[in-house]
Design a protein around this motif. Structure first.
Motif, short mmCIF file in Angstrom:
data_model
loop_
_atom_site.label_atom_id
_atom_site.label_comp_id
_atom_site.label_asym_id
_atom_site.label_seq_id
_atom_site.Cartn_x
_atom_site.Cartn_y
_atom_site.Cartn_z
N ASP A 139 32.85 -4.94 20.56
CA ASP A 139 34.02 -4.48 19.83
C ASP A 139 33.72 -4.23 18.36
O ASP A 139 34.62 -3.92 17.58
N GLY A 140 32.46 -4.36 17.96
CA GLY A 140 32.07 -4.08 16.58
C GLY A 140 30.62 -3.64 16.50
O GLY A 140 29.75 -4.21 17.16
N PRO A 141 30.32 -2.60 15.69
CA PRO A 141 28.96 -2.07 15.64
C PRO A 141 27.94 -2.98 14.96
O PRO A 141 26.78 -3.00 15.36
N ALA A 142 28.33 -3.74 13.95
CA ALA A 142 27.38 -4.63 13.28
C ALA A 142 26.90 -5.72 14.23
O ALA A 142 25.72 -6.06 14.27
N ARG A 143 27.83 -6.28 15.01
CA ARG A 143 27.44 -7.28 15.99
C ARG A 143 26.48 -6.68 17.02
O ARG A 143 25.52 -7.33 17.45
N ALA A 144 26.76 -5.44 17.41
CA ALA A 144 25.89 -4.77 18.40
C ALA A 144 24.49 -4.58 17.84
O ALA A 144 23.49 -4.81 18.54
N ILE A 145 24.39 -4.16 16.58
CA ILE A 145 23.07 -3.95 15.97
C ILE A 145 22.31 -5.26 15.88
O ILE A 145 21.12 -5.33 16.22
N ARG A 146 22.97 -6.30 15.43
CA ARG A 146 22.29 -7.59 15.28
C ARG A 146 21.86 -8.14 16.63
O ARG A 146 20.80 -8.75 16.76
N CYS A 147 22.69 -7.93 17.65
CA CYS A 147 22.31 -8.33 18.99
C CYS A 147 21.08 -7.55 19.45
O CYS A 147 20.13 -8.14 19.99
N ALA A 148 21.08 -6.24 19.24
CA ALA A 148 19.97 -5.40 19.68
C ALA A 148 18.65 -5.83 19.05
O ALA A 148 17.63 -5.95 19.73
N VAL A 149 18.66 -6.08 17.74
CA VAL A 149 17.43 -6.47 17.04
C VAL A 149 16.97 -7.84 17.51
O VAL A 149 15.77 -8.07 17.73
N THR A 150 17.90 -8.76 17.70
CA THR A 150 17.55 -10.11 18.16
C THR A 150 16.97 -10.06 19.57
O THR A 150 15.97 -10.73 19.87
N VAL A 151 17.57 -9.25 20.44
CA VAL A 151 17.06 -9.10 21.80
C VAL A 151 15.65 -8.50 21.77
O VAL A 151 14.74 -8.98 22.46
N ARG A 152 15.48 -7.45 21.00
CA ARG A 152 14.15 -6.81 20.92
C ARG A 152 13.08 -7.82 20.50
O ARG A 152 12.00 -7.89 21.10
N ASP A 153 13.38 -8.61 19.46
CA ASP A 153 12.39 -9.56 18.95
C ASP A 153 12.13 -10.69 19.94
O ASP A 153 10.99 -11.14 20.11
N ALA A 154 13.20 -11.16 20.60
CA ALA A 154 13.03 -12.26 21.55
C ALA A 154 12.24 -11.81 22.78
O ALA A 154 11.39 -12.56 23.30
N VAL A 155 12.50 -10.61 23.24
CA VAL A 155 11.79 -10.09 24.41
C VAL A 155 10.33 -9.81 24.07
O VAL A 155 9.44 -9.95 24.93
N ALA A 156 10.05 -9.46 22.81
CA ALA A 156 8.66 -9.25 22.39
C ALA A 156 7.84 -10.52 22.57
O ALA A 156 6.64 -10.47 22.87
N ASP A 157 8.49 -11.68 22.39
CA ASP A 157 7.79 -12.95 22.58
C ASP A 157 7.41 -13.18 24.04
O ASP A 157 6.55 -14.03 24.35
N LEU A 158 8.06 -12.43 24.94
CA LEU A 158 7.69 -12.50 26.36
C LEU A 158 6.59 -11.51 26.70
O LEU A 158 6.19 -11.41 27.88
N GLY A 159 6.12 -10.76 25.71
CA GLY A 159 5.10 -9.75 25.95
C GLY A 159 5.65 -8.44 26.45
O GLY A 159 4.93 -7.64 27.06
N MET A 160 6.93 -8.19 26.17
CA MET A 160 7.57 -6.96 26.64
C MET A 160 8.12 -6.17 25.46
O MET A 160 8.55 -6.75 24.46
N GLY A 161 8.10 -4.86 25.56
CA GLY A 161 8.70 -4.00 24.54
C GLY A 161 9.97 -3.35 25.07
O GLY A 161 10.12 -3.13 26.27
N LEU A 162 10.90 -3.06 24.15
CA LEU A 162 12.16 -2.43 24.54
C LEU A 162 12.41 -1.16 23.75
O LEU A 162 11.99 -1.04 22.59
N ARG A 163 13.10 -0.24 24.38
CA ARG A 163 13.77 0.86 23.69
C ARG A 163 15.27 0.55 23.71
O ARG A 163 15.81 0.20 24.75
N ILE A 164 15.93 0.71 22.56
CA ILE A 164 17.36 0.38 22.51
C ILE A 164 18.11 1.47 21.75
O ILE A 164 17.66 1.92 20.69
#
Length: 442
Positions: free
Chosen positions: A343-368
């Protein structure tokens, strides 16, 4: 001088306390948002403004609030401006505290920006929208090229008779010789906050651009302005699907100057027309997020079915954890990608960046990819052009990139989120090209 009613406080989801007042007892709830600074108790000392409040309170239960960072509400650090959705959350918290399910939202001048976003994002809570004297900044027009260059002068003159007189001459010329009004505006500036806090509120005014979400407003809308004022509105009846434009006589931009009865009569006629009208709840403003694992086929082939399934389960757990933290809603999981809405774009952006960084620790890359726009609600899901655009933005991202559309970037202006322009892109199946931005920092 009218006696001010009791001031109460609502607590938002991030812990901010927002001051509000409720007056009147009419059959409908009315939310009134003033331009960009206010003081709930001091406002009652201006006789005409107090009369307007009483008049609106006879038409409905009038709900007013002080924005976060000003007057009786909690302050914020002026160097870290709140997001648009955080400021709209203030409205939600106040309505919840006041026991209000649906309101007619009236935005005076720039107060219309917050009311517009609220109406688009929460149509089930908005019976109607009134924009009085909407200002060009709301639509990305007449924005100063270098806001920071005006800061020294702003700070020097804040809460001085000189600055108050300029406000009156500009917005309320028919009361230019009214020394009581000049003194009242000077005192309101002083009471609303420090000079630094005042400049932060002004920066929010000039940086908040809601032009991209206007077509997503599907509640009945009335736009009122004085026909000789400095800022006639753009043709909002062509941008907002159910908008009616009404010009009333006068040259004052401020409602508390000139003859305030014609605008109030237009408000009341509009409110009366809403009786018995059912809201359109099948369309809503949302920010959609699409994620995709880079090289998923290669990962699966290298790891084997069991290990790939285990890794995919960990990936899904990370995404769902961050969706819960950032108030996102999982719409669909197609293969190894997620489709989620916020329901808000700033929350969506922060979620996207956090997900990308957390998944990188699993050895995976994302496109978002992220986009904000009107979505159609269907059986608990979302569909529409905005959804298609969001998916195509995600497909355009390079490995490790979070890309957003210009609409998303405009909605989070001033939030501290950094972007890099990656140019205009053609998106498959989308008629128009879009300027996209890479999220550089949060």
């Amino acid at each position: 001088i009218a006696m001010a009613p009791e001031t109460r406080y609502a607590r938002t989801t991030d812990g901010t306390h927002v001051a509000y007042q409720v007056t009147g007892d009419g059959p409908i709830d009315i939310l009134l948002m003033r331009a960009w600074h206010s003081h709930l108790e001091h406002e009652w000392e201006e006789p005409i403004l107090a009369g307007i409040f009483r008049r609106l309170g006879s038409a409905g239960r009038l709900i007013r609030l002080d924005r976060r960072g000003t007057s009786l509400s909690d302050r914020f650090d002026p160097s870290e401006l709140p997001t648009l959705e955080a400021r709209v959350d203030d409205i939600r918290a106040v309505l919840d505290a006041a026991g209000s399910e649906r309101v007619v939202a009236i935005g005076l001048a720039h107060g219309g920006a917050l009311c517009s976003y609220f109406a688009a994002a929460y149509p089930e809570r908005t019976a109607g929208l009134v924009l009085y004297g909407p200002v060009p900044y709301m639509f990305g027009e007449n924005v100063p090229g270098d806001i920071a260059s005006t800061k020294d002068e702003f700070l020097r003159t804040w809460a001085t008779p000189e600055a108050a007189r300029q406000v009156v001459e500009f917005a309320a010329p028919s009361r230019a010789d009214d020394q009581d009004l000049v003194a009242w505006i000077r005192d309101e500036e002083r009471l609303s906050g420090t000079a630094e806090e005042g400049f932060a509120q002004w920066e929010l005014v000039v940086r908040t651009n809601v032009s991209g979400i206007l077509p997503s407003i599907h509640v009945p809308t009335l736009v009122v302005w004085r026909n000789e004022s400095r800022w006639p509105p753009p043709p909002l009846d062509t941008l907002i699907p159910h908008a009616t434009l009404t010009a009333v006589p006068g040259r004052d931009h401020a409602l508390l100057a000139g003859d305030w009865r014609p605008p109030l009569a237009a408000f009341e006629e509009f409110i009366d027309s809403l009786s018995g009208m059912e809201p359109e709840l099948d369309r809503v403003l949302s920010t959609v997020m699409f994620t995709d694992i880079v090289g998923s086929t290669e990962h699966a082939a290298r790891l084997g079915d069991r290990d790939w399934a285990s890794l995919l389960e960990r990936h899904h757990g990370v995404v769902r954890r961050e969706l819960a933290r950032h108030r996102g809603r999982e719409i669909d999981t197609a293969g190894d990608g997620f489709f989620a809405a916020f329901d808000g774009p700033a929350r969506a952006i922060r979620c996207a960046v956090t997900v990308r960084d957390a998944v990188a620790d699993l050895g995976m890359g994302l496109r978002i990819g992220l986009h904000s726009g009107e979505c159609e609600r269907v059986d608990g899901g979302l569909r529409g052009v905005a959804v298609h655009i969001g998916a195509r933005v995600g497909a355009s991202a390079s490995p490790g990139e979070v890309l957003v559309t210009s609409t998303v970037r405009d909605l989070v202006a001033g939030s501290g989120i950094g972007f890099e322009d990656v140019g205009i892109r053609e998106l498959k199946g989308v008629p128009e090209a879009w300027r996209l931005y890479r999220v550089a920092s949060i």
